[in-house]
Structure formats: structure tokens, C-alpha cells
Design an enzyme around this catalytic site. Structure first.
Site, PDB file in Angstrom:
ATOM      1  N   ALA A 523       0.893  -1.300   0.237  1.00 33.29           N
ATOM      2  CA  ALA A 523       0.052   0.004   0.148  1.00 33.29           C
ATOM      3  C   ALA A 523       0.832   1.267  -0.019  1.00 33.29           C
ATOM      4  O   ALA A 523       0.430   2.381  -0.649  1.00 33.29           O
ATOM      5  CB  ALA A 523      -0.855  -0.082   1.242  1.00 33.29           C
ATOM      6  N   LEU A 627      -5.359   4.014   5.787  1.00 36.85           N
ATOM      7  CA  LEU A 627      -6.244   4.271   4.669  1.00 36.85           C
ATOM      8  C   LEU A 627      -7.431   3.840   4.626  1.00 36.85           C
ATOM      9  O   LEU A 627      -8.448   4.453   3.972  1.00 36.85           O
ATOM     10  CB  LEU A 627      -5.211   3.728   3.395  1.00 36.85           C
ATOM     11  CG  LEU A 627      -3.711   4.168   3.408  1.00 36.85           C
ATOM     12  CD1 LEU A 627      -2.811   3.547   2.297  1.00 36.85           C
ATOM     13  CD2 LEU A 627      -3.644   5.945   2.946  1.00 36.85           C
ATOM     14  N   GLU A 702       1.870  -7.425   8.084  1.00 37.28           N
ATOM     15  CA  GLU A 702       2.572  -8.358   8.937  1.00 37.28           C
ATOM     16  C   GLU A 702       2.603  -7.885  10.288  1.00 37.28           C
ATOM     17  O   GLU A 702       3.092  -8.750  11.291  1.00 37.28           O
ATOM     18  CB  GLU A 702       3.669  -8.573   8.129  1.00 37.28           C
ATOM     19  CG  GLU A 702       3.781  -9.249   7.119  1.00 37.28           C
ATOM     20  CD  GLU A 702       4.981  -9.033   6.133  1.00 37.28           C
ATOM     21  OE1 GLU A 702       5.592 -10.009   5.734  1.00 37.28           O
ATOM     22  OE2 GLU A 702       5.214  -7.972   5.857  1.00 37.28           O
TER      23      GLU A 702
END
Length: 741
Positions: A523, A627, A702
Site C-alpha cells: 500500500a 488508509l 504483517e
């Protein structure tokens, strides 16, 4: 008109368009754009493309460990109804070490490196015919006398590999002296087994060659641009002659970062037949012939003064890989900077085994490295008589403890404080084994979470059409992370368009090359390239309107400035095309960039059976600008679920006689199922990181797994007083230590 907006992150970007734009779709918990397609079955995955004249391929694996193939008897298979051919091309099949670092298989062209390595593909007019014929292929072989299959027996032969993204060996100060001088110490060994990514969708490819020698591969791959290069190299053709299409991917978790053998097999077979070929790995082949997370043996040495200040920190790891592959599980990745300590050693060694290649799996390094580090921190805190959170606070480094560069942003302490308040940490009994509810011993544990933030080169093209719609094009993939939605939100926010006015096209190497999905860099990297392309279009719109871009507001498809409100379609003329390009720069070296969090877990351990049940979990995370709150939460929930599996169930077992995987399917490799996963809670802290990228966002995919398993293990200790350092914490490791009823 077309333009390019390129940025190298040499300096912080304090001002972001996402802070001043007014469309209001960034950060919102918006549904995924492709969600209806997925739940209705209309999203087309790699194996589902309807292509004319398709032949079906079923792969055949080597029925032995290290050794040499002496013959392949396929006459019976070829004679079966519907069978077209059996293709073996050892040189190209065995040159594909799925995601490994070795350039090609090191042995002779007919040599097998590990049990189950794919060596042939059976082609037929139907999948059923190919599957039946594959059972009739007979492989004769000479097994090597010097096969290396037993990690325990060979770990004394561990050797230093070449440096990876972090150095294989690192030393600062004098660890041995610091340990000898410390008031309180821990010297403990933790072990973790091999693990499999266990993505829902198996590896699959459909290969089609056209008359010009162009290969189109519909595959399930996370980084199409890089994968096309790997595939071209394996086939001995130019990269310009390989196109990969990966529009939807049913999970990867690292197993699809690099090409797997089915792609090479399908391409070779399609070339030989002169017609398209589909090859889908069986679940057992996914386990045997793609990639695993390495098993590890980790020694943690910690020393502290009487006030709980760490003076010594050692993290030594033995992992495993093939003889010619230097990838090592970077278990000490977070250890380098998570806590302050003047005297440090962080070492990684490899045992060379003839097992399936090891490589990246979700949060490579932190996922298993923090099982050891955060477990040892819990132990030392108890020895010091300190609350685990207070102990971590006392060892919070002001700068990177090794390089002394500043943290770009660091909210670990705040994550722990917010999490403690939300979870009810003050109700935890510090004395293990003292809280009981009927047959169940109940305990709480916590652990820090950290994942390094990365920015990779990435490009995207954004087009604002004459009708006022925007189209995003990049070969970035969506592996279930929400890329279609997030990239649409970024373009829509910068251009002042509702999300349903933005079309997003992904996963095709005909589009500009993105970083791809992996390492939590997707991203931030591909999103920034979309941001930059949209920013360039914004400049063009301002010029067309005759105003300064800073004085113009874009919202709901209109440009507003100088008391005028003009449709974007009118300003776009025949259309505006812009390409955004981002690459890392000096900020990567001048700051320590990471996302942080804190995990809290409550478990129940049955006092009779030793069964462990996670009762509740909370993760509090700071990862820069969020986001999309819904997709980000989903990523953290998935990571925490991974943590449950790592702590309690997942254990990939190798036969020490030949390296064969004993539990090579989802019936016997136990990932957490619904009954194992309680209600998980996720909280995000408000944060911006101006050093990461112009969006001020950092990786999150992660972060959710890093430290999660350790929080569970620490909770098991708090519940029972039993410290298990050999993961997973199955009941056989707990039973003997349980108190008598």
C-alpha cells in the site's frame, strides 16, 4: 496530455494532500470494491479463466529425497484414454527453486534436491484423465547416500550464510562480559518448527503462447513484474516475451512472491503442445514443492541491572535451507532496534538440509523471532519483579540503539498503555497459576509488536477521462488485502471523486510495474505512485482552470476556486494521463522506520487435559495514516489469527529419514479454525509518519502477527506457571507440569 511525477524519498514530506483534500474517503471503513464479485463467484482467479482448446496438466513429484532420477516410465500413462503426453524437462523444471535465492538447481539436470520436487507434468483433455494418468507414471531413481535430512543431528554443522537484508552476524560491545556483570540474566533456547503459508487458493497457472512467441500466464502471483522476469529466465526467453496476469489472488502470505514450478511446467507444456495448458497444484504439492518458513532454534541471552535496564542482548539463531540457498529466516530483525542495550550480538546460521526450500512467510523474521525475544523479556521481567509493560518501558531506546539514527515515529509505549487500559491489564494476577474458574486455569499475557517499514520502487498510471471518471492502472496485486479499494480511495481523495467514479485495474504486467504485494510494502509503495500520478493530474486541472493548485478544491467531481465550480470533465478536455513513480531515498537510511503495536491475550488452560483456549485478544497498533479502517482491521485480525496458529497448532513435520513432509495437507497441518479464534479486538492509534512517504502511511499487513504468539505463550505461563519454549504449545508439553487436582 500526459505527464510524469517522480519522487525519491530523500527528504521528509510534511505536507500531504490527504490532509487538505475534502472528498473524505481516505481512512474510512469502506467496503471492498471487488467484494460483490468475490462473494458471488464472479471474480476470476488463476485457474478459472475460460480459454479455448485448453489442455489440463497434473504435476508429478519425485518419490524420494536427495538423489538422481534414472528413468521415467510414462508408457502406461500415455496409453490411457484422453492423455495427450507426459512432459519432463529436468533442466528447466529443476532450475525453479520456488522463491529461493539460488540462481538454479545446483546439482546435475536430473538431480532432485528434496522429496516431492516436481519433475513431470501429465497432459490430458480433462483434469480427471490427467490426474488418473499421473498415478501411473513410474519414476526410477538412485537415492543419494549423503542425504541431509535430520536437523537435530546436523545442527552442529551450522555455518554462517551470506548477509541478507540484515547482516548474518552482528556484534556491538562485549556481550559475554555484560552477561557476567549483569544483576539478573536469562539464557534460554526457543524452538519453532517449519511452517506453511496455507493460502486458501493453491498455486495455479494457465499458459498460452501466441504466434509471435509471446507467453501470457494467468497465475496466482504476488509480484507480477518480478515474477515475469523469473519466468522468462527459467524459460530462456526475453522478459518482453512474458506477460503475467494475476487479477485476483486467494492469499499468498509470501508463498507466491516468486514463481513456483507449476508456472514453468505449464509454459513448457503449452509450448510443446502448441495449445494452452492449465496446471494447478494439489494441496499436497503446495506443501511439498513451493516454500516453507524455516524451522529455528533460537538462543536468547538477556542481562539487566537491578533497576531493570538491559545491559546485554544476544539473539543467536540456527535455521535451515538447501545447500546452495543463502536465505535465512531473519529472526533477529526486530531485535536490532526494539530495545536498548549497549552490548549486543545477533547471529544467524544455517544448517544445510535436503528439505524443501525455505523462504519468506508472513512477517519473515519477526513472526518467529519475537516468539523468542518477547518470551524471554517476559521471563526477565518476572525475575526482576517488574510488570512486563514497565520493564519494556525502561528499555525504550531514544534512537536506533545500533546506528543512533532517529525513529521516524515510534508509538510502542502509547500502544502498550492504551492496550493495558482497554484490556484490563491491571486485573492480571502477577503470580502464575492463581486464577481458576472450575477446571480452567486463566492467565493474561502481553507482547510488543513491531514490523519494519519498507518503500520499494513502484509506478502507476492514472487517467482522468473526458467524462470525468478516473482509471488507475498498475500491475500491483490484491492478495486479499484490499488493494482495489485502497488505491481507488487514494486516487479519489486526491482528485475529488467518489469511489464509484474510480476504476482500478490491477495485476497485469502490461500496466506500469509496481512493488507488488509482500513485506507490508504494497500500500505504501503502490499507493504513493497512485498519489503522485493523481497529484500531477491535479496540477493539470489547476492550470486548465487558471488557478494555483493550492487554491483549488476538488470534490464530488468538481473543481472549486475563484468563486467558480467547474466539472472535472470540462477541465479534462480529451483526457489527462499521468504516471506516478516512487523510489526509496536517503530517508531509508536517515531514519528507523517501523510500525508498532502491543498484543494482549487471555487464555484458559484446562487443568485436566492441558488444552489451551484463547479467550480474548486485543491488538493496539500505530502504523501511520490508516488508509481504510476496515481493510486495515481485517489485516490485523488475520495476523492475530496467524499468531494463534503459531503459538498453539502449526507444526510442519519432516521425516528425518528422507525429508518428506509428513503432514502435507490441511487435515493434518493444523491452522486455526473458527472454534480456535475468539472475538479479536483491534485499535488503531492516530499517527502520521512524514518520513515514510507523502501519504504518511506505513505497513500493517504483517504487524498483526509479530508478537501475537508470544502474548499467548506468556498468558499460558501466567495461567499455569509452565513455561513452554518449544512451539507450538500443544497439550503434551503442558500436561506434566499441571498442578494435581
Amino acid at each position: 496530455m500526459s505527464s510524469t511525477n517522480a519522487l525519491t524519498m530523500d527528504k521528509p514530506v510534511p505536507n500531504s494532500l490527504l490532509d487538505t483534500s475534502t472528498q473524505g474517503i481516505i481512512g474510512k471503513p469502506l467496503d471492498r470494491k471487488e467484494g460483490p464479485l468475490k462473494v458471488s463467484g464472479a471474480a476470476t482467479y488463476a485457474a478459472e479463466y475460460q480459454i479455448e482448446n485448453l489442455a489440463y496438466g497434473v504435476l508429478v513429484g519425485a518419490p524420494f529425497g536427495k538423489g538422481k532420477i534414472t528413468g521415467v516410465d510414462a508408457e502406461v500413462a500415455r496409453a490411457l484414454p484422453g492423455v495427450i503426453d507426459v512432459v519432463t524437462d529436468f533442466e528447466k523444471f529443476l532450475a525453479t527453486s520456488a522463491q529461493g535465492l539460488a540462481a538454479k538447481a545446483p546439482q546435475g539436470v536430473e538431480s532432485v534436491q528434496y522429496f516431492g520436487e516436481l519433475v513431470a507434468i501429465v497432459l490430458a483433455e480433462s483434469f480427471e484423465a490427467a490426474r488418473d494418468a499421473a498415478q501411473q507414471v513410474v519414476i526410477t531413481f538412485d537415492a543419494a547416500d549423503d542425504g541431509r535430512f535430520d536437523f537435530e543431528a546436523l545442527k552442529g554443522d551450522a555455518e554462517k550464510p551470506a548477509d541478507g537484508d540484515i547482516p548474518a552476524h552482528f556484534s556491538q560491545g562485549n556481550l559475554d562480559k555484560a552477561m557476567a556483570d549483569a544483576a539478573v540474566t536469562i539464557d534460554a533456547t526457543f524452538t519453532t518448527p517449519s511452517q506453511n503459508s496455507a493460502a486458501m487458493e493453491p498455486h495455479a497457472s494457465i499458459a498460452t503462447w501466441d504466434d509471435t512467441g509471446m507467453l501470457t500466464l494467468h497465475g496466482s502471483y504476488q509480484i507480477p513484474g518480478n515474477d515475469a522476469e523469473q519466468l522468462a529466465k527459467a524459460l530462456g526467453v526475453s522478459k518482453s516475451k512474458v506477460r503475467i496476469v494475476a487479477r485476483y489472488i486467494g492469499g499468498g502470505f509470501g508463498s507466491k512472491l516468486g514463481i513456483a514450478p507449476e508456472s514453468v511446467a505449464a509454459a513448457l507444456a503449452a509450448k510443446a503442445l502448441g495449445r494452452p495448458v492449465k496446471a494447478v497444484m494439489a494441496r499436497q504439492q503446495v506443501f511439498e514443492a513451493t516454500v516453507r518458513r524455516s524451522n529455528t532454534e533460537q538462543r536468547i541471552r538477556l542481562g539487566a541491572d537491578a533497576n531493570g535496564k538491559l545491559t546485554a542482548l544476544g539473539h543467536d539463531t540456527i535455521a535451515s535451507n538447501l545447500p546452495d540457498d543463502d536465505y535465512f529466516e531473519p529472526t533477529g530483525q526486530a531485535t536490532h532496534f526494539l530495545y536498548a542495550a549497549e552490548n549486543r550480538e545477533i547471529n544467524h546460521d544455517l544448517v544445510r538440509l535436503d528439505w524443501l526450500v525455505s523462504g519468506s512467510m508472513r512477517a519473515p523474521g519477526e513472526a518467529v523471532g519475537m516468539l523468542a525475544l518477547e518470551g524471554a523479556m517476559d521471563e526477565l521481567a518476572e525475575k526482576l519483579g517488574l510488570d512486563p509493560i514497565e520493564f519494556r518501558k525502561r528499555n525504550e531506546p531514544e534512537t536506533d540503539p545500533e546506528t543512533q539514527v532517529p525513529h521516524s515515529s515510534r508509538e510502542l509505549v502509547r500502544c502498550m498503555d492504551v492496550g493495558a487500559a482497554s484490556f484490563g491489564w491491571d486485573k492480571r494476577n502477577a503470580t502464575p497459576g492463581t486464577r481458576r474458574e472450575g477446571e480452567w486455569l486463566v492467565g493474561m499475557g502481553m507482547a510488543a509488536a513491531v514490523r519494519g517499514n519498507m518503500l520499494l520502487p513502484s509506478e502507476a498510471r492514472v487517467t482522468l477521462s473526458a467524462t470525468g471518471r478516473a482509471t488507475v492502472e498498475t500491475d500491483m496485486t490484491d492478495i486479499g488485502t484490499g488493494s482495489y479499494t485502497i488505491l481507488g480511495q487514494i486516487a479519489g481523495e486526491v482528485l475529488g471523486l467518489p469511489l464509484d467514479h474510480v476504476d482500478v485495474e490491477l495485476g497485469d504486467t502490461n500496466f506500469p510495474t509496481a512493488a507488488g504485494s509482500g513485506g507490508s510494502f504494497g500500500a505504501g509503495s503502490s499507493g504513493t505512485s497512485v498519489y503522485l500520478a493523481a497529484e500531477a493530474i491535479r496540477e493539470k486541472l489547476a492550470k486548465a482552470m487558471g488557478v494555483d493548485a493550492d487554491a483549488m478544491t476538488l470534490k464530488d467531481g468538481y473543481a472549486i476556486a475563484d468563486n467558480r465550480r467547474v466539472p472535472l470533465a470540462e477541465l479534462a478536455g480529451e483526457g489527462i494521463v499521468a504516471t506516478g513513480s516512487i523510489k526509496p531515498g536517503k530517508q531509508e537510511k536517515e531514519t528507523r522506520q517501523s510500525s508498532y503495536g502491543a498484543h494482549f491475550a487471555e487464555v484458559g488452560v484446562n487443568a485436566v487435559t492441558g488444552e489451551v483456549r484463547v479467550r480474548r485478544m486485543l491488538g493496539v497498533f500505530a502504523a501511520g495514516r490508516i488508509l481504510n479502517a476496515k481493510t486495515a482491521r481485517s489485516q490485523c485480525l488475520g495476523g492475530m489469527t496467524f499468531g494463534i496458529g503459531t503459538a498453539l497448532t502449526e507444526d510442519l513435520i519432516h521425516d528425518p529419514r528422507n525429508g518428506k513432509l509428513v503432514n502435507r495437507d490441511l487435515a493434518e497441518y493444523h491452522v486455526p479454525v473458527n472454534a480456535d479464534v475468539p472475538q479479536l479486538e483491534v485499535e488503531f492509534l492516530e499517527e502520521r509518519d512524514i518520513h515514510a512517504n507523502p501519504m504518511h502511511a506505513k505497513g500493517i499487513g504483517e504487524l498483526g502477527i509479530s508478537g501475537a504468539g508470544a502474548a499467548i505463550a506468556n498468558a499460558v505461563y501466567n495461567a499455569t506457571g509452565i513455561r513452554v519454549r518449544d512451539y507450538p504449545l500443544t497439550l503434551d508439553k503442558i500436561l506434566d507440569g499441571l498442578p494435581e487436582l
